[in-house]
Design an enzyme around this catalytic site. Structure first.
Site, PDB file in Angstrom:
ATOM      1  N   ASP A   1       0.835  -1.197   0.000  1.00  0.00           N
ATOM      2  CA  ASP A   1       0.000   0.000   0.000  1.00  0.00           C
ATOM      3  C   ASP A   1       0.875   1.255   0.000  1.00  0.00           C
ATOM      4  O   ASP A   1       1.725   1.442   0.877  1.00  0.00           O
ATOM      5  CB  ASP A   1      -0.901  -0.025   1.239  1.00  0.00           C
ATOM      6  CG  ASP A   1      -1.962   1.054   1.209  1.00  0.00           C
ATOM      7  OD1 ASP A   1      -2.863   0.978   0.363  1.00  0.00           O
ATOM      8  OD2 ASP A   1      -1.878   1.974   2.047  1.00  0.00           O
TER       9      ASP A   1
ATOM     10  N   GLU B   1       1.302  -0.543  -5.079  1.00  0.00           N
ATOM     11  CA  GLU B   1       0.083   0.232  -5.265  1.00  0.00           C
ATOM     12  C   GLU B   1       0.483   1.702  -5.209  1.00  0.00           C
ATOM     13  O   GLU B   1       0.446   2.337  -4.165  1.00  0.00           O
ATOM     14  CB  GLU B   1      -0.952  -0.109  -4.182  1.00  0.00           C
ATOM     15  CG  GLU B   1      -2.315   0.509  -4.418  1.00  0.00           C
ATOM     16  CD  GLU B   1      -2.594   1.709  -3.496  1.00  0.00           C
ATOM     17  OE1 GLU B   1      -3.667   2.315  -3.641  1.00  0.00           O
ATOM     18  OE2 GLU B   1      -1.746   2.037  -2.648  1.00  0.00           O
TER      19      GLU B   1
END
Length: 642
Positions: A371, A400
């Site tokens: 993330d 990401e």
């Protein structure tokens, strides 16, 4: 330019292009080859490079690694005395020169073949020796003397006599398992699978790993091979967000999984309502039994009540008033999340995160979706990924990072296996074609993974484009790139956005969202059969397993995109015509680059549409009609010619 500072990327079985510019003075023939070594330092047979366009001094070759690990290669340039000799003799004979003129050339050629005898395989020695003898036999005609030596061209291309060898520095290629390039991802929240909702959306039953495991066979049946789970850890109770990201959470609100940590544990713990570590291992085993790998979310941030806040306050930023800074992206505020500070005690934080990642690897996880890696220290990622791959070279990391191109490329260079992309925001054929060119140019260090949707992203094309647009975006994602993914609910055409935002209303990030899969299937209001077909086409056609082979073709309608992929080893060829218009019928005249399909310009061929089963006869020029309410795309497989 990184100038070889970082390893290039490849996967097992991939044809990897190597190019070099090489030249020398004079008229002597030049040879260029790639010398490469495997992960254990063992030498591989060298690859002879071939010249590119005349006059540009560019040379091209292909290497094909067959094992995971760090490979190295060098490029060598050398004088090729056989080709120098052969080129000169052919020209002189063509100019009418005879035996008397070529006496010295024949002697020189025999000496070159004497050198070649020391190089060629044992079974080829007699052929080379006989050619040398013929060159020295002054009782034969010129044709009889030179023909055997001229016929050695192919043999001595593969086994050249090399003189005046020069070499480059060594370059590295990190070779991953094939799933690093070719994969199909599916994302769901385990807590929603098997959940039940009470009156006014009051949760009365939280999904568990055991109930979520019941969904795995359906995911596998759609042809996915990676099942991605948002964070599975305890969720913070302090400043917990409510439905639709509201600041005031009700007692029944479950919070965001990305607000990690509470008195129940941190990044190495499992949310108690999901189950135990044993339940998680059971979930992994069910996934494995169904041909799926599980990818875990690695989100390096903490809720205000994460254990780190007490045990390692130096991991965070303390403001002037003594409070810890929460995450902000003005005007957005994330009071339920504390970002990490990599400047206070870098080594301790680095080692703690390594321990966490090591914990999940030891429990069977081989893929991590990371993330927002661009908001963390890049030198940390470079260290962590290299450290993990020392012992577990098959572990993969998906970045990401919807951020600036330089940062996304930088993350790829320092070790991330794959990356999210701007695919979602490329909504015209021209934009997509240009963007794919950029991605292919950067494939040596950044592998793309295309997602039509995520829990955070519901693009307006899906909000307003209707079911045809859902098909269009899934065709583009699954056919253009070897890796693609989708977030649960896409197959149900979920398309309602929160007012003024590019994300889902009643977002699953903040609440349980059970779905009635069986009812959707019974009613026929499901895209699952279409998704299943796309993934089956991908599995059956090796041309779709690669990205370097993507080629675009011309069409006279800007709403249409035409592209093909051809597998070098099998000749398998896929041709796609897709419309970007989900509302109107589009016509177009397609002009194919026939050599890119492995054919001559005049040839005709048969294609079979993999969605409808319809067969067509095509050639260089073809007319197409796309009705998005029938099928918004043709996915053709070219039939092998006899």
């Amino acid at each position: 330019m990184s100038c070889g500072r970082y390893p290039a990327k490849a996967v097992v079985g991939e044809f990897v292009p190597v190019s070099a510019t090489s030249y020398r003075e004079g008229h002597h023939a030049l040879g260029v080859n790639v010398v490469w070594r495997g992960p254990d330092g063992e030498s591989e047979p060298f690859t002879r490079m071939r010249p590119g366009e005349p006059g540009l001094d560019q040379w091209h070759g292909l290497i094909r690694p067959d094992r995971v690990g760090r490979w190295t290669f060098t490029v060598e340039a050398f004088e090729d005395p056989y080709r120098t000799w052969r080129d000169a003799v052919v020209k002189k004979i063509g100019a009418g020169q005879g035996l008397e003129d070529l006496a010295n050339d024949l002697a020189d050629g025999a000496e070159v073949l004497d050198l070649a005898l020391k190089i060629v395989a044992h079974e080829d020695e007699e052929r080379v020796r006989a050619a040398a003898v013929a060159l020295r036999d002054d009782q034969q005609s010129l044709f009889a003397r030179v023909s055997p030596a001229l016929d050695l061209e192919e043999l001595l291309w593969s086994n050249p006599v090399r003189q005046q060898v020069t070499t480059t520095r060594s370059y590295a290629v990190w070779v991953d398992r094939k799933r690093a390039l070719y994969s199909a991802w599916y994302e769901f929240f385990p807590r929603s699978e098997g959940a039940e909702i009470g009156p006014e959306s009051t949760p009365i039953k939280h999904g568990t790993f055991r109930t979520a495991a019941q969904r795995i066979p359906a995911v596998a049946a759609m042809g996915f091979d990676v099942l991605y789970l948002p964070p599975i850890h305890p969720i913070g109770k302090i400043n917990r967000k409510g439905r639709n990201n509201t600041l005031a959470a009700r007692p029944v609100d479950v919070g965001s999984p990305w607000a990690i940590g509470s008195d129940e544990g941190g990044h190495d713990a499992i949310h108690p309502e999901l189950g135990t570590l044993a339940d998680f291992r059971y979930f992994l085993q069910v996934a494995k039994d169904n041909g799926l790998e599980v990818a875990l979310d690695l989100a390096l941030q903490a809720a205000p009540d994460h254990p780190w806040v007490k045990s390692h306050p130096e991991f965070f930023t303390t403001k002037a008033d003594g409070t810890i800074a929460y995450a902000e992206n003005p005007p957005k505020k994330y009071q339920d999340i504390y970002p990490l500070n990599w400047d206070n005690d870098y080594r301790a934080l680095r080692d703690e995160v390594y321990r966490v990642v090591r914990h999940w690897i030891d429990n069977g996880v081989k893929i991590f979706r990371v993330d927002n890696p661009h908001t963390k220290a890049l030198n940390f990622w470079q260290w962590l990924i290299a450290k993990i791959k020392e012992t577990d070279p098959d572990v993969l990391f998906l970045a990401e990072a919807f951020t600036r191109p330089a940062m996304m490329n930088g993350l790829g260079k320092i070790g991330f296996t794959q990356s999210y992309t701007y695919f979602t925001w490329r909504t015209t054929a021209w934009e997509m074609r240009e963007y794919m060119g950029q991605l292919i140019a950067s494939l040596d260090w950044m592998r793309p993974n295309f997602w039509p949707n995520t829990p955070d992203i519901l693009h307006e094309t899906l909000q307003h484009g209707g079911p045809p647009m859902f098909k269009i975006r899934s065709v583009l994602a699954s056919m253009l790139t070897p890796s693609w993914g989708m977030y649960s609910g896409y197959e149900l055409f979920e398309h309602v956005a929160r007012a003024g935002a590019e994300e889902y209303v009643d977002n699953e990030k903040f609440e349980l969202k059970p779905r009635d899969w069986a009812a959707a299937e019974r009613s026929g209001r499901s895209l699952a059969p279409y998704i299943t077909r796309l993934n089956k086409v991908r599995a059956e056609n090796p041309a779709l397993h690669w990205l370097r082979n993507l080629r675009f073709h011309e069409v006279d309608n800007g709403a249409l995109l035409v592209f093909s992929k051809r597998d070098l080893e099998t000749g398998n060829t896929v041709l796609v015509v897709v419309s970007f218009d989900s509302s109107n019928v589009q016509w177009g005249n397609v002009t194919l680059n026939m050599p890119e399909l492995g054919m001559d310009w005049h040839e005709r061929f048969t294609v079979i549409d993999q969605i409808t089963g319809t067969t067509y006869e095509w050639g260089q020029h073809n007319a197409v009609r796309i009705d998005p309410y029938v099928e918004p795309a043709h996915i053709f497989v070219l039939q092998q010619r006899n």
